[in-house]
Scaffold this motif. Structure first.
Motif, PDB file in Angstrom:
ATOM      1  N   SER A  16       0.828  -1.201   0.000  1.00 27.42           N
ATOM      2  CA  SER A  16       0.000   0.000   0.000  1.00 27.42           C
ATOM      3  C   SER A  16       0.863   1.252   0.000  1.00 27.42           C
ATOM      4  N   LEU A  17       0.304   2.306  -0.549  1.00 29.42           N
ATOM      5  CA  LEU A  17       0.898   3.644  -0.487  1.00 29.42           C
ATOM      6  C   LEU A  17      -0.240   4.658  -0.385  1.00 29.42           C
ATOM      7  N   ARG A  18       0.047   5.791   0.233  1.00 25.96           N
ATOM      8  CA  ARG A  18      -0.897   6.908   0.223  1.00 25.96           C
ATOM      9  C   ARG A  18      -0.227   8.115  -0.391  1.00 25.96           C
ATOM     10  N   LEU A  19      -0.799   8.580  -1.479  1.00 25.60           N
ATOM     11  CA  LEU A  19      -0.317   9.782  -2.131  1.00 25.60           C
ATOM     12  C   LEU A  19      -1.069  10.994  -1.594  1.00 25.60           C
ATOM     13  N   SER A  20      -0.374  12.119  -1.559  1.00 24.53           N
ATOM     14  CA  SER A  20      -0.978  13.386  -1.159  1.00 24.53           C
ATOM     15  C   SER A  20      -0.747  14.417  -2.248  1.00 24.53           C
ATOM     16  N   CYS A  21      -1.675  15.341  -2.357  1.00 18.72           N
ATOM     17  CA  CYS A  21      -1.533  16.462  -3.283  1.00 18.72           C
ATOM     18  C   CYS A  21      -1.947  17.728  -2.529  1.00 18.72           C
ATOM     19  N   ALA A  22      -0.965  18.568  -2.240  1.00 21.70           N
ATOM     20  CA  ALA A  22      -1.216  19.823  -1.530  1.00 21.70           C
ATOM     21  C   ALA A  22      -1.501  20.925  -2.541  1.00 21.70           C
ATOM     22  N   LEU A  80      -4.784   9.879  -2.263  1.00 18.58           N
ATOM     23  CA  LEU A  80      -5.104   8.657  -2.981  1.00 18.58           C
ATOM     24  C   LEU A  80      -4.500   7.506  -2.195  1.00 18.58           C
ATOM     25  N   GLN A  81      -5.370   6.762  -1.513  1.00 21.98           N
ATOM     26  CA  GLN A  81      -4.939   5.571  -0.792  1.00 21.98           C
ATOM     27  C   GLN A  81      -4.950   4.405  -1.767  1.00 21.98           C
TER      28      GLN A  81
END
Length: 115
Positions: A16-22, A80-81
């Motif tokens: 698993s990965l969690r992406l972030s967009c600030a 985005l998980q």
């Protein structure tokens, strides 16, 4: 408008990965946000979208049930998980919004799924 992705990396299949967009430079809570990805030698493809007001979501068939898009309007961030990752999920992932009919993209974050 500025979008900055983070959270990519190398992960094993099934991980698993969690992406972030600030986001900055616009009223984040008022705009629909999307994730796209582009694998080497392929066109950029849509992954998921979350609406502004009621945060309704929609997913590409290839990720539905494995990926979850969400947003935190207090932090001006969309996430985005990604679970149960597969080698075919390897790509550069981009977040996108549209304002006044202009598309704005982040610089992308690399996700590599490999053993």
């Amino acid at each position: 408008v500025q979008l900055v992705e983070s959270g990519g990396g190398l992960v094993q299949p099934g991980g698993s990965l969690r992406l972030s967009c600030a986001a900055s430079g616009f009223t984040f809570s008022a705009y629909t946000m999307s994730w796209y990805r582009q694998a080497p030698g392929k066109e950029r493809e849509w992954v998921a979208t979350i609406s502004s007001v009621i945060s309704s979501t929609n997913y590409a068939d290839s990720v539905r049930g494995r990926f979850t898009i969400s947003r935190d309007n207090a932090k001006n961030t969309v996430y985005l998980q990604m679970n149960s990752l597969k080698p075919e999920d390897t790509a550069v992932y981009y977040c996108k919004t549209q304002r006044n009919f202009i598309n704005y993209w982040g610089q992308g974050t690399q996700v590599t799924v490999s053993s």
